[in-house]
Write a protein that holds these residues in place. Structure first.
Motif, PDB file in Angstrom:
ATOM      1  N   GLU A 175       0.834  -1.204   0.000  1.00  0.00           N
ATOM      2  CA  GLU A 175       0.000   0.000   0.000  1.00  0.00           C
ATOM      3  C   GLU A 175       0.874   1.261   0.000  1.00  0.00           C
ATOM      4  O   GLU A 175       0.597   2.222  -0.736  1.00  0.00           O
ATOM      5  CB  GLU A 175      -0.897  -0.017   1.237  1.00  0.00           C
ATOM      6  CG  GLU A 175      -1.789   1.199   1.402  1.00  0.00           C
ATOM      7  CD  GLU A 175      -2.580   1.157   2.690  1.00  0.00           C
ATOM      8  OE1 GLU A 175      -2.741   2.222   3.322  1.00  0.00           O
ATOM      9  OE2 GLU A 175      -3.022   0.055   3.088  1.00  0.00           O
ATOM     10  N   ILE A 176       1.931   1.248   0.811  1.00  0.00           N
ATOM     11  CA  ILE A 176       2.851   2.385   0.854  1.00  0.00           C
ATOM     12  C   ILE A 176       3.549   2.559  -0.487  1.00  0.00           C
ATOM     13  O   ILE A 176       3.749   3.676  -0.967  1.00  0.00           O
ATOM     14  CB  ILE A 176       3.873   2.181   1.994  1.00  0.00           C
ATOM     15  CG1 ILE A 176       3.165   2.243   3.354  1.00  0.00           C
ATOM     16  CG2 ILE A 176       4.988   3.236   1.942  1.00  0.00           C
ATOM     17  CD1 ILE A 176       4.031   1.803   4.510  1.00  0.00           C
ATOM     18  N   SER A 178       2.371   1.719  -3.393  1.00  0.00           N
ATOM     19  CA  SER A 178       1.381   2.261  -4.339  1.00  0.00           C
ATOM     20  C   SER A 178       1.159   3.748  -4.123  1.00  0.00           C
ATOM     21  O   SER A 178       1.039   4.519  -5.088  1.00  0.00           O
ATOM     22  CB  SER A 178       0.054   1.503  -4.187  1.00  0.00           C
ATOM     23  OG  SER A 178       0.219   0.127  -4.448  1.00  0.00           O
ATOM     24  N   ASP A 179       1.127   4.166  -2.858  1.00  0.00           N
ATOM     25  CA  ASP A 179       0.806   5.554  -2.544  1.00  0.00           C
ATOM     26  C   ASP A 179       1.987   6.509  -2.755  1.00  0.00           C
ATOM     27  O   ASP A 179       1.798   7.645  -3.217  1.00  0.00           O
ATOM     28  CB  ASP A 179       0.329   5.667  -1.094  1.00  0.00           C
ATOM     29  CG  ASP A 179      -1.077   5.124  -0.902  1.00  0.00           C
ATOM     30  OD1 ASP A 179      -1.787   4.963  -1.909  1.00  0.00           O
ATOM     31  OD2 ASP A 179      -1.449   4.841   0.252  1.00  0.00           O
ATOM     32  N   PHE A 180       3.194   6.047  -2.425  1.00  0.00           N
ATOM     33  CA  PHE A 180       4.319   6.989  -2.398  1.00  0.00           C
ATOM     34  C   PHE A 180       5.395   6.724  -3.449  1.00  0.00           C
ATOM     35  O   PHE A 180       6.303   7.533  -3.596  1.00  0.00           O
ATOM     36  CB  PHE A 180       4.943   7.000  -0.999  1.00  0.00           C
ATOM     37  CG  PHE A 180       3.980   7.414   0.069  1.00  0.00           C
ATOM     38  CD1 PHE A 180       3.624   8.749   0.219  1.00  0.00           C
ATOM     39  CD2 PHE A 180       3.406   6.479   0.911  1.00  0.00           C
ATOM     40  CE1 PHE A 180       2.724   9.144   1.197  1.00  0.00           C
ATOM     41  CE2 PHE A 180       2.506   6.859   1.898  1.00  0.00           C
ATOM     42  CZ  PHE A 180       2.165   8.200   2.038  1.00  0.00           C
ATOM     43  N   LYS A 183       2.617   6.628  -7.331  1.00  0.00           N
ATOM     44  CA  LYS A 183       1.931   7.905  -7.561  1.00  0.00           C
ATOM     45  C   LYS A 183       2.891   9.091  -7.637  1.00  0.00           C
ATOM     46  O   LYS A 183       2.461  10.225  -7.816  1.00  0.00           O
ATOM     47  CB  LYS A 183       0.888   8.136  -6.461  1.00  0.00           C
ATOM     48  CG  LYS A 183      -0.256   7.131  -6.502  1.00  0.00           C
ATOM     49  CD  LYS A 183      -1.265   7.369  -5.384  1.00  0.00           C
ATOM     50  CE  LYS A 183      -2.377   6.327  -5.408  1.00  0.00           C
ATOM     51  NZ  LYS A 183      -3.353   6.528  -4.301  1.00  0.00           N
ATOM     52  N   ASN A 201       7.299   6.503   5.633  1.00  0.00           N
ATOM     53  CA  ASN A 201       6.110   5.704   5.932  1.00  0.00           C
ATOM     54  C   ASN A 201       6.439   4.226   6.117  1.00  0.00           C
ATOM     55  O   ASN A 201       5.787   3.536   6.912  1.00  0.00           O
ATOM     56  CB  ASN A 201       5.072   5.886   4.828  1.00  0.00           C
ATOM     57  CG  ASN A 201       4.332   7.200   4.935  1.00  0.00           C
ATOM     58  OD1 ASN A 201       3.316   7.313   5.624  1.00  0.00           O
ATOM     59  ND2 ASN A 201       4.844   8.227   4.266  1.00  0.00           N
TER      60      ASN A 201
END
Length: 219
Positions: A175-176, A178-180, A183, A201
């Motif tokens: 998830e981290i 994908s987010d940081f 993106k 994170n």
């Protein structure tokens, strides 16, 4: 309980991220008189114990420091050959620190590539079609946990065998990522991850996992 390190490997088997979170120290420092009662041999550009074990010093341990000064592979801090230095009676008594060799960046790259190959072999050896590959390797001192995404990215965590919540942690790392990373407009797929927010994170997630185990709702 502890989480030792995190590896991220791309679908081609290249290491694109690695973090050493916690490294247990097992170094042993002793003062020796001449002659040295251990047999030392050069191995892979370092000097290791080939024979003789005592006071926590084991076969395979490398010479890490001499008289408090870190050694550089097979050479002392002032550029002298370690074996020649230790074979000279004039240099005794001498204080030597032994311990497990720290992996270099090149060694980490090689090991990540080797695991990628083992993962593929594991999938092929499975008697069932569609095997997910190696999900966990267990030893007496650590467990290696692996989660592969649908796009082929592998997230690996090395942790204490007693550490709980690693499955949830692996998905949190995804998830981290994908987010940081994904993106991030400056990040290119399959390339090394160099993103401060990803680092921050990820470290926070590892601390939470060590203290609380599985991630709860909304974490």
């Amino acid at each position: 309980m502890a989480i030792f390190s995190v590896y991220v490997v791309n679908k081609a088997g290249g290491l694109i991220y690695q973090l050493d979170h916690y490294a247990p120290r097992a170094d042993t420092e002793k003062t020796f008189s001449f002659p040295l009662d251990l047999v030392l041999r050069p191995h892979d550009e370092r000097v290791v114990v080939a024979f003789g074990q005592r006071d926590g010093i084991r076969v395979g341990h490398a010479v890490l420091a001499i008289n408090g000064a870190e050694v550089n592979g097979r050479f002392t801090a002032d550029g002298k050959d370690v074996l020649e230095f230790l074979n000279n009676p004039a240099n005794y008594p001498v204080s030597i620190r032994f311990g497990r060799h720290r992996l270099s960046s090149n060694e980490k790259l090689m090991l990540a590539s080797m695991f990628h190959s083992l993962f593929a072999i594991g999938s092929q050896l499975s008697p069932e079609v569609g095997s997910s590959g190696i999900e966990m390797l267990e030893t007496d001192t650590f467990k290696l946990h692996c989660f592969q995404t649908l796009t082929g990215i592998k997230f690996m965590v090395l942790a204490d065998p007693r550490q709980t919540g690693i499955d949830a942690l692996l998905r949190k790392i995804y998830e981290i990522y994908s987010d940081f990373a994904l993106k991030n407009p400056f990040y290119s797929l399959e390339m090394p991850i160099r993103c401060e927010l990803f680092d921050q994170n990820l470290k926070l997630a590892l601390e939470v996992a060590e203290k609380a185990g599985p991630f709860g709702p909304g974490s």
